[in-house]
Scaffold this motif. Structure first.
Motif, PDB file in Angstrom:
ATOM      1  N   MET A   1       0.840  -1.166   0.000  1.00  0.00           N
ATOM      2  CA  MET A   1       0.000   0.000   0.000  1.00  0.00           C
ATOM      3  C   MET A   1       0.890   1.237   0.000  1.00  0.00           C
ATOM      4  O   MET A   1       1.798   1.372   0.815  1.00  0.00           O
ATOM      5  CB  MET A   1      -0.889  -0.033   1.254  1.00  0.00           C
ATOM      6  N   GLU A   2       0.628   2.143  -0.901  1.00  0.00           N
ATOM      7  CA  GLU A   2       1.388   3.388  -1.006  1.00  0.00           C
ATOM      8  C   GLU A   2       0.799   4.434  -0.063  1.00  0.00           C
ATOM      9  O   GLU A   2      -0.420   4.535   0.087  1.00  0.00           O
ATOM     10  CB  GLU A   2       1.364   3.911  -2.440  1.00  0.00           C
ATOM     11  N   ILE A   3       1.702   5.211   0.558  1.00  0.00           N
ATOM     12  CA  ILE A   3       1.261   6.270   1.457  1.00  0.00           C
ATOM     13  C   ILE A   3       2.038   7.559   1.192  1.00  0.00           C
ATOM     14  O   ILE A   3       3.110   7.549   0.585  1.00  0.00           O
ATOM     15  CB  ILE A   3       1.412   5.887   2.944  1.00  0.00           C
ATOM     16  N   SER A   4       1.460   8.642   1.684  1.00  0.00           N
ATOM     17  CA  SER A   4       2.101   9.955   1.718  1.00  0.00           C
ATOM     18  C   SER A   4       2.110  10.377   3.176  1.00  0.00           C
ATOM     19  O   SER A   4       1.086  10.290   3.852  1.00  0.00           O
ATOM     20  CB  SER A   4       1.297  10.972   0.910  1.00  0.00           C
ATOM     21  N   VAL A   5       3.263  10.816   3.667  1.00  0.00           N
ATOM     22  CA  VAL A   5       3.394  11.219   5.065  1.00  0.00           C
ATOM     23  C   VAL A   5       3.932  12.645   5.115  1.00  0.00           C
ATOM     24  O   VAL A   5       4.921  12.961   4.450  1.00  0.00           O
ATOM     25  CB  VAL A   5       4.356  10.279   5.833  1.00  0.00           C
ATOM     26  N   GLU A   6       3.265  13.489   5.883  1.00  0.00           N
ATOM     27  CA  GLU A   6       3.747  14.840   6.111  1.00  0.00           C
ATOM     28  C   GLU A   6       4.269  14.917   7.541  1.00  0.00           C
ATOM     29  O   GLU A   6       3.581  14.527   8.481  1.00  0.00           O
ATOM     30  CB  GLU A   6       2.634  15.864   5.922  1.00  0.00           C
ATOM     31  N   LEU A   7       5.508  15.405   7.696  1.00  0.00           N
ATOM     32  CA  LEU A   7       6.155  15.469   9.006  1.00  0.00           C
ATOM     33  C   LEU A   7       6.610  16.873   9.328  1.00  0.00           C
ATOM     34  O   LEU A   7       7.132  17.580   8.457  1.00  0.00           O
ATOM     35  CB  LEU A   7       7.400  14.569   9.009  1.00  0.00           C
ATOM     36  N   THR A   8       6.445  17.247  10.584  1.00  0.00           N
ATOM     37  CA  THR A   8       7.020  18.470  11.109  1.00  0.00           C
ATOM     38  C   THR A   8       7.682  18.117  12.437  1.00  0.00           C
ATOM     39  O   THR A   8       7.029  17.558  13.317  1.00  0.00           O
ATOM     40  CB  THR A   8       5.946  19.554  11.334  1.00  0.00           C
ATOM     41  N   GLU A  22      19.405  17.745  10.823  1.00  0.00           N
ATOM     42  CA  GLU A  22      19.877  16.355  10.868  1.00  0.00           C
ATOM     43  C   GLU A  22      18.757  15.387  10.504  1.00  0.00           C
ATOM     44  O   GLU A  22      18.979  14.403   9.791  1.00  0.00           O
ATOM     45  CB  GLU A  22      20.468  16.021  12.240  1.00  0.00           C
ATOM     46  N   PHE A  23      17.547  15.658  10.975  1.00  0.00           N
ATOM     47  CA  PHE A  23      16.406  14.798  10.625  1.00  0.00           C
ATOM     48  C   PHE A  23      16.132  14.855   9.123  1.00  0.00           C
ATOM     49  O   PHE A  23      15.924  13.816   8.483  1.00  0.00           O
ATOM     50  CB  PHE A  23      15.159  15.209  11.419  1.00  0.00           C
ATOM     51  N   ILE A  24      16.168  16.042   8.548  1.00  0.00           N
ATOM     52  CA  ILE A  24      15.929  16.173   7.109  1.00  0.00           C
ATOM     53  C   ILE A  24      17.020  15.466   6.314  1.00  0.00           C
ATOM     54  O   ILE A  24      16.740  14.805   5.309  1.00  0.00           O
ATOM     55  CB  ILE A  24      15.780  17.651   6.708  1.00  0.00           C
ATOM     56  N   THR A  41       7.981  18.387   5.761  1.00  0.00           N
ATOM     57  CA  THR A  41       8.631  17.518   4.784  1.00  0.00           C
ATOM     58  C   THR A  41       7.689  16.361   4.501  1.00  0.00           C
ATOM     59  O   THR A  41       7.074  15.815   5.416  1.00  0.00           O
ATOM     60  CB  THR A  41       9.974  16.990   5.330  1.00  0.00           C
ATOM     61  N   GLN A  42       7.556  15.993   3.236  1.00  0.00           N
ATOM     62  CA  GLN A  42       6.708  14.878   2.851  1.00  0.00           C
ATOM     63  C   GLN A  42       7.572  13.693   2.407  1.00  0.00           C
ATOM     64  O   GLN A  42       8.602  13.886   1.758  1.00  0.00           O
ATOM     65  CB  GLN A  42       5.759  15.255   1.712  1.00  0.00           C
ATOM     66  N   VAL A  43       7.111  12.493   2.765  1.00  0.00           N
ATOM     67  CA  VAL A  43       7.779  11.248   2.393  1.00  0.00           C
ATOM     68  C   VAL A  43       6.737  10.377   1.692  1.00  0.00           C
ATOM     69  O   VAL A  43       5.597  10.256   2.168  1.00  0.00           O
ATOM     70  CB  VAL A  43       8.309  10.506   3.647  1.00  0.00           C
ATOM     71  N   TYR A  44       7.135   9.747   0.584  1.00  0.00           N
ATOM     72  CA  TYR A  44       6.215   8.934  -0.203  1.00  0.00           C
ATOM     73  C   TYR A  44       6.804   7.556  -0.413  1.00  0.00           C
ATOM     74  O   TYR A  44       7.998   7.427  -0.689  1.00  0.00           O
ATOM     75  CB  TYR A  44       5.966   9.587  -1.580  1.00  0.00           C
ATOM     76  N   GLY A  45       5.960   6.516  -0.287  1.00  0.00           N
ATOM     77  CA  GLY A  45       6.440   5.165  -0.540  1.00  0.00           C
ATOM     78  C   GLY A  45       5.527   4.109   0.034  1.00  0.00           C
ATOM     79  O   GLY A  45       4.386   4.376   0.438  1.00  0.00           O
ATOM     80  N   ASP A  46       6.041   2.882   0.070  1.00  0.00           N
ATOM     81  CA  ASP A  46       5.304   1.738   0.599  1.00  0.00           C
ATOM     82  C   ASP A  46       5.111   1.888   2.106  1.00  0.00           C
ATOM     83  O   ASP A  46       6.055   2.214   2.834  1.00  0.00           O
ATOM     84  CB  ASP A  46       6.081   0.453   0.305  1.00  0.00           C
ATOM     85  N   TYR A  47       3.911   1.620   2.585  1.00  0.00           N
ATOM     86  CA  TYR A  47       3.567   1.815   3.990  1.00  0.00           C
ATOM     87  C   TYR A  47       4.560   1.138   4.935  1.00  0.00           C
ATOM     88  O   TYR A  47       5.113   1.795   5.822  1.00  0.00           O
ATOM     89  CB  TYR A  47       2.154   1.284   4.277  1.00  0.00           C
ATOM     90  N   GLY A  68      10.765  17.380  22.458  1.00  0.00           N
ATOM     91  CA  GLY A  68      10.439  17.662  21.068  1.00  0.00           C
ATOM     92  C   GLY A  68       9.081  17.120  20.693  1.00  0.00           C
ATOM     93  O   GLY A  68       8.543  16.234  21.356  1.00  0.00           O
ATOM     94  N   LEU A  69       8.540  17.660  19.625  1.00  0.00           N
ATOM     95  CA  LEU A  69       7.255  17.233  19.085  1.00  0.00           C
ATOM     96  C   LEU A  69       7.423  16.818  17.630  1.00  0.00           C
ATOM     97  O   LEU A  69       8.179  17.430  16.883  1.00  0.00           O
ATOM     98  CB  LEU A  69       6.246  18.384  19.105  1.00  0.00           C
ATOM     99  N   PHE A  70       6.703  15.781  17.235  1.00  0.00           N
ATOM    100  CA  PHE A  70       6.559  15.424  15.834  1.00  0.00           C
ATOM    101  C   PHE A  70       5.091  15.507  15.487  1.00  0.00           C
ATOM    102  O   PHE A  70       4.251  14.965  16.199  1.00  0.00           O
ATOM    103  CB  PHE A  70       7.050  13.995  15.553  1.00  0.00           C
ATOM    104  N   TYR A  71       4.787  16.202  14.410  1.00  0.00           N
ATOM    105  CA  TYR A  71       3.446  16.223  13.855  1.00  0.00           C
ATOM    106  C   TYR A  71       3.493  15.364  12.595  1.00  0.00           C
ATOM    107  O   TYR A  71       4.375  15.542  11.760  1.00  0.00           O
ATOM    108  CB  TYR A  71       3.030  17.647  13.475  1.00  0.00           C
ATOM    109  N   MET A  72       2.523  14.451  12.467  1.00  0.00           N
ATOM    110  CA  MET A  72       2.547  13.561  11.313  1.00  0.00           C
ATOM    111  C   MET A  72       1.126  13.381  10.779  1.00  0.00           C
ATOM    112  O   MET A  72       0.185  13.175  11.543  1.00  0.00           O
ATOM    113  CB  MET A  72       3.119  12.199  11.704  1.00  0.00           C
ATOM    114  N   LYS A  73       1.012  13.467   9.454  1.00  0.00           N
ATOM    115  CA  LYS A  73      -0.233  13.159   8.753  1.00  0.00           C
ATOM    116  C   LYS A  73       0.083  12.045   7.774  1.00  0.00           C
ATOM    117  O   LYS A  73       1.115  12.070   7.103  1.00  0.00           O
ATOM    118  CB  LYS A  73      -0.757  14.365   7.972  1.00  0.00           C
ATOM    119  N   ILE A  74      -0.819  11.071   7.675  1.00  0.00           N
ATOM    120  CA  ILE A  74      -0.630   9.955   6.745  1.00  0.00           C
ATOM    121  C   ILE A  74      -1.846   9.871   5.838  1.00  0.00           C
ATOM    122  O   ILE A  74      -2.986   9.872   6.322  1.00  0.00           O
ATOM    123  CB  ILE A  74      -0.458   8.618   7.501  1.00  0.00           C
ATOM    124  N   VAL A  75      -1.600   9.801   4.547  1.00  0.00           N
ATOM    125  CA  VAL A  75      -2.661   9.640   3.557  1.00  0.00           C
ATOM    126  C   VAL A  75      -2.437   8.318   2.842  1.00  0.00           C
ATOM    127  O   VAL A  75      -1.311   8.006   2.446  1.00  0.00           O
ATOM    128  CB  VAL A  75      -2.637  10.793   2.519  1.00  0.00           C
TER     129      VAL A  75
END
Length: 86
Positions: A1-8, A22-24, A41-47, A68-75
């Motif tokens: 399954m392909e996904i798109s992830v947005e990270l902050t 360093e994370f980027i 930053t967005q990352v795309y690929g296999d789940y 620290g905080l990570f914000y993440m959205k997954i589509v």
């Protein structure tokens, strides 16, 4: 399954730029398709592959800061070729 992830990544400390950079750099070296903008930053690929990679990368990045905080959205789909049509 392909996904798109947005990270902050938001280190909660005065010296916040280096941990973000360093994370980027880690994301850039992952082999996944990466898109960057000033806010996230967005990352795309296999789940399974993306989430396995991100689990380790996020754990390391959080280990490098006091707080620290990570914000993440997954589509569920690869949205890397999105072009507005309006």
């Amino acid at each position: 399954m392909e996904i798109s992830v947005e990270l902050t990544f938001s280190p909660l400390q005065n010296q916040f730029e280096k941990p973000i950079q360093e994370f980027i750099k880690t994301l850039r070296s992952s082999g996944f398709e990466i898109l960057e903008n000033p806010l996230s930053t967005q990352v795309y690929g296999d789940y399974t592959q993306v989430m396995t990679f991100l689990t380790a990368a996020i754990e390391k990045s959080l280990g490098d800061v006091d707080n620290g905080l990570f914000y993440m959205k997954i589509v569920k789909s690869d949205r890397s070729d999105y072009v507005p049509n309006f």
